[in-house]
Design an enzyme around this catalytic site. Structure first.
Site, PDB file in Angstrom:
ATOM      1  N   HIS A  25      -1.969 -10.140   9.617  1.00 47.65           N
ATOM      2  CA  HIS A  25      -2.399 -11.202   8.718  1.00 47.65           C
ATOM      3  C   HIS A  25      -3.915 -11.290   8.598  1.00 47.65           C
ATOM      4  O   HIS A  25      -4.443 -11.558   7.518  1.00 47.65           O
ATOM      5  CB  HIS A  25      -1.807 -12.536   9.174  1.00 47.65           C
ATOM      6  CG  HIS A  25      -0.319 -12.552   9.079  1.00 47.65           C
ATOM      7  ND1 HIS A  25       0.495 -12.724  10.164  1.00 47.65           N
ATOM      8  CD2 HIS A  25       0.503 -12.364   8.025  1.00 47.65           C
ATOM      9  CE1 HIS A  25       1.754 -12.664   9.780  1.00 47.65           C
ATOM     10  NE2 HIS A  25       1.784 -12.442   8.497  1.00 47.65           N
ATOM     11  N   CYS A  56       5.421  -2.889  -4.758  1.00 45.20           N
ATOM     12  CA  CYS A  56       4.409  -3.533  -3.909  1.00 45.20           C
ATOM     13  C   CYS A  56       4.248  -2.713  -2.636  1.00 45.20           C
ATOM     14  O   CYS A  56       5.209  -2.113  -2.161  1.00 45.20           O
ATOM     15  CB  CYS A  56       4.833  -4.957  -3.521  1.00 45.20           C
ATOM     16  SG  CYS A  56       5.178  -6.051  -4.894  1.00 45.20           S
TER      17      CYS A  56
END
Length: 756
Positions: free
Chosen positions: A367, A681
């Site tokens: 992240h 993606c």
């Protein structure tokens, strides 16, 4: 020798006396290792010190060949000594030569020794060196003896940190702070930066190591713990947690760690063994970090930051200091260097002063890396040992295109990189000039370029990049960076803000993809899974926790008033999961209608193709959804049975292999049969060469990071996709084609003037 407190104190007093003697630095080190060898009943005691060039040099030894001192060395991470330095964990072997990391140094004469005990020398969380005991016989050291040796090495940490070391001119390495040195890592977000090291959250430095009396230090510890506990109680009260159970759960867990009896007992034992209270905190925290950092349990890894924070807070109480006195001077062009870092921690730093990020761990889908990518910060991960080898203020270059870190580079290297940055900036300007040009191939085929996002900081890049919309909004990132569970009102406010920022452009919200390696700090699932990526995560988790999913769906529906709402489900494995999710959407719609809320103009439900079994359900899938998106990161990982974070497997399997491309072709064929929009993606999409291959297969909607849109668009404008498609299909239909099609694609680009 038994490691009881009386013997420990007597030995520490003798070592302290040696440190205070007015003798030459080398003689002091020699006598220290002699004293330890004698008291630990070891035939060999050797001191290795980590130099600025990443080598561990033998600085003193009792028992090994004296001529090997200052001549023998091991690279950080290599051999038994190098492994101890890299992991910051003790290593105890009854037969060292059978260990896979064993590296024989013939000049030392150590071949006659069998047993081995090595402990890291740590200071403020950083590795400074390694102390080793060896014996001819297969000897097993007790836990008490290992504990004692871990205490004794703090003598050397004080000497090394003070700089009071013997220095020698060497023929192969000059022991100088100006010695250039390079580290290798993985490029996680491309870019090149020159700047100065800023260590992320360096530990409070402890200078007073040995106590004059245990009782006084125990009293100091007790008072500091009382102050720590009181400050945590105040924090609970300030947060008004009486009306907010989620806040209470998080802070109560934090308070529970602070009151942990095992932690307190270990601190008291370290003091009784001769350390000051602050040195005891330093030692015990190093021990905890060494144990926890090896855990594969995501929950335990999350808790490591709690223990680090508690140790720092306790040290501040012991030293009578406040947190604000530790604030770093954040200069322009700072290169952040961290063992690990959360996404929210990166956001704490002023963007205009951060030129790059170096992580000892980290992967492309971490992240903090995703946030750094959105902020256009170059990132290098898997830079083993960087935190221990670098110091605040060191001048470094990070090459996040090739994956290299250059510490104190020569003027020639610096000038070469400044030239590369100049030309890179010129290319970026050219990409910005393409923003308003329609994305269309040279032979007239329109292509839709979309942007991946997950945080509000991503959104300004939508206009900057020229993307037509957001093809993947990772809603879980907001959950990951929040200290507590985001309430429905907070979620709704976020989604309304997103719509306001993007204007009339489209956006696809992916429902929560948590679980596996993405565990929010407040989500405390006690169970552990051997293969978390294959376990209870994403749609599997949210369908089992319908209240969690319904809260999110309600917030998105309420925020999407008067707009087209696109909802995408992650990690779908069966058609039944889609039907269950649609039922939840319908229930939330019925609720909003009943209470008179305005609704979206249109609702479209889609699914991500990430699990290989969906490749055999494509027709059934496309009858129950409105759109599909191929999640290449997970799909490739599962197809190839390859952990994408494994450094050993990087580059072993090429995603441009015919097997992968044939599987992707099946998705395109199914999409055409059902007139179904298909979006791609993933990290693979952001590379011009691999994006070219995907366009050749027939994909016309690509979603990628904002920084990749310019290079990919430049490639598209120069590409004859019809010609490429024919050549790819000819190759794929050939049963003799194997390996990778990468070289074929590069040749096509070269001969057809495709800009890569």
């Amino acid at each position: 020798m038994q490691g009881n407190s009386n013997e420990s104190n007597r030995l520490l007093k003798r070592l302290r006396a040696l440190m205070e003697d007015d003798i030459a630095p080398q003689m002091r080190l020699d006598r220290l290792v002699q004293e330890i060898a004698r008291n630990m009943d070891a035939e060999v005691c050797s001191l290795y010190i980590l130099r600025s060039d990443g080598m561990l040099e033998l600085y003193a030894s009792e028992g090994l060949n004296p001529k090997a001192v200052h001549r023998s060395e091991l690279r950080f991470g290599k051999g038994l000594v190098g492994s101890i330095a890299a992991t910051a964990r003790p290593l105890h072997l009854v037969n060292a030569q059978h260990h896979k990391a064993f590296s024989y140094l013939p000049e030392t004469g150590e071949e006659i020794y069998t047993s081995f005990l090595g402990v890291p020398i740590l200071r403020s969380g950083r590795t400074l060196g390694v102390l080793v005991l060896q014996n001819r016989n297969q000897r097993s050291y007790s836990d008490d003896e290992i504990e004692l040796l871990e205490t004794l090495v703090m003598v050397f940490s004080e000497i090394i940190a003070s700089g009071n070391l013997p220095t020698f001119l060497r023929s192969n390495v000059e022991m100088s702070e100006q010695t250039p040195f390079s580290l290798e890592g993985n490029s996680l977000n491309v870019g090149i930066s020159l700047g100065y090291v800023l260590l992320h959250e360096p530990r409070v430095a402890v200078t007073n190591i040995f106590n004059e009396g245990s009782e006084l230090e125990l009293l100091k510890l007790s008072e500091a713990l009382d102050a720590l506990w009181l400050s945590i109680d105040d924090m609970l009260m300030r947060r008004d947690v009486a009306t907010d159970g989620e806040h209470r759960e998080v802070l109560e867990a934090y308070r529970m760690f602070a009151h942990d009896k095992g932690w307190v007992k270990r601190l008291e034992e370290a003091i009784r063994n001769g350390l000051t209270a602050e040195a005891a905190v330093e030692k015990v925290q190093s021990d905890i970090r060494a144990c926890m950092i090896q855990s594969i349990d995501p929950y335990m890894q999350e808790r490591l930051s709690d223990f680090d924070d508690l140790a720092n807070r306790l040290l501040l109480h012991l030293l009578g200091r406040h947190r604000d006195t530790l604030a770093l001077t954040r200069e322009q062009n700072s290169i952040l260097v961290a063992r690990s870092m959360g996404a929210v921690e990166l956001l704490d730093y002023p963007r205009e002063k951060i030129a790059g990020l170096v992580l000892e761990g980290g992967g492309a889908t971490s992240h903090v890396v995703i946030v750094a990518r959105a902020m256009d910060i170059p990132v290098i991960g898997k830079a083993k040992g960087a935190f221990s080898l670098l110091e605040n203020g060191d001048f470094i270059i990070i090459d996040a295109e090739e994956g290299y870190i250059h510490l104190r580079p020569s003027l020639e290297v610096e000038n070469a990189y400044r030239e590369r940055i100049y030309f890179r900036d010129r290319r970026k300007k050219n990409y910005r000039d393409l923003r308003n040009i329609p994305t269309c191939t040279r032979d007239g085929v329109p292509i839709t370029l979309l942007m991946n996002a997950g945080l509000l900081v991503d959104l300004p890049n939508l206009a900057e990049s020229g993307a037509e919309g957001i093809g993947l909004f990772r809603t879980e990132l907001h959950f990951m960076i929040s200290a507590t569970f985001p309430r429905a009102e907070e979620q709704e406010k976020l989604y309304r803000t997103i719509y306001k920022e993007i204007g009339d452009k489209s956006i696809t919200f992916r429902t929560l993809d948590i679980g596996g390696d993405k565990i929010p700090p407040y989500f405390r699932d006690k169970s552990s899974e051997e293969n978390p990526a294959l376990g209870w995560r994403a749609i599997r988790l949210t369908l089992d926790r319908p209240a969690l999913m319904r809260t999110q769906l309600r917030a998105i529906l309420k925020a999407s008033t008067g707009r087209e709402l696109r909802i995408m489900l992650p990690m779908v494995t069966t058609i039944a999961e889609i039907n269950q999710a649609r039922d939840l959407v319908d229930r939330e719609l019925a609720h909003l209608i009943r209470f008179g809320y305005d609704l979206p103009n249109q609702i479209k439900l889609g699914a991500m193709i990430e699990v290989p079994c969906l490749l055999f359900q494509l027709d059934e899938l496309m009858q129950v959804v409105d759109f599909v998106s191929v999640g290449l990161n997970d799909l490739l990982q599962f197809m190839m049975a390859t952990d994408r974070s494994s450094s050993r497997l990087i580059g072993r399997f090429d995603p441009l292999s015919p097997a992968v491309l044939r599987a992707l072709c099946e998705i395109i064929y199914a999409g055409k049969r059902h007139n179904m929009p298909v979006t791609l993606c993933g990290e693979m999409v952001g590379s011009p060469l691999t994006a070219m291959a995907l366009l050749g297969l027939g994909f016309r909607r690509l979603s990628m990071s904002s920084s990749s849109i310019g290079p990919v668009k430049s490639m598209i404008l120069s590409l004859d996709v019809g010609k490429l498609g024919k050549e790819i299909q000819e190759r794929l239909s050939s049963f003799q084609e194997n390996g990778s099609m990468r070289s074929m694609l590069a040749d096509f680009a070269f001969h057809n003037n495709v800009l890569l």
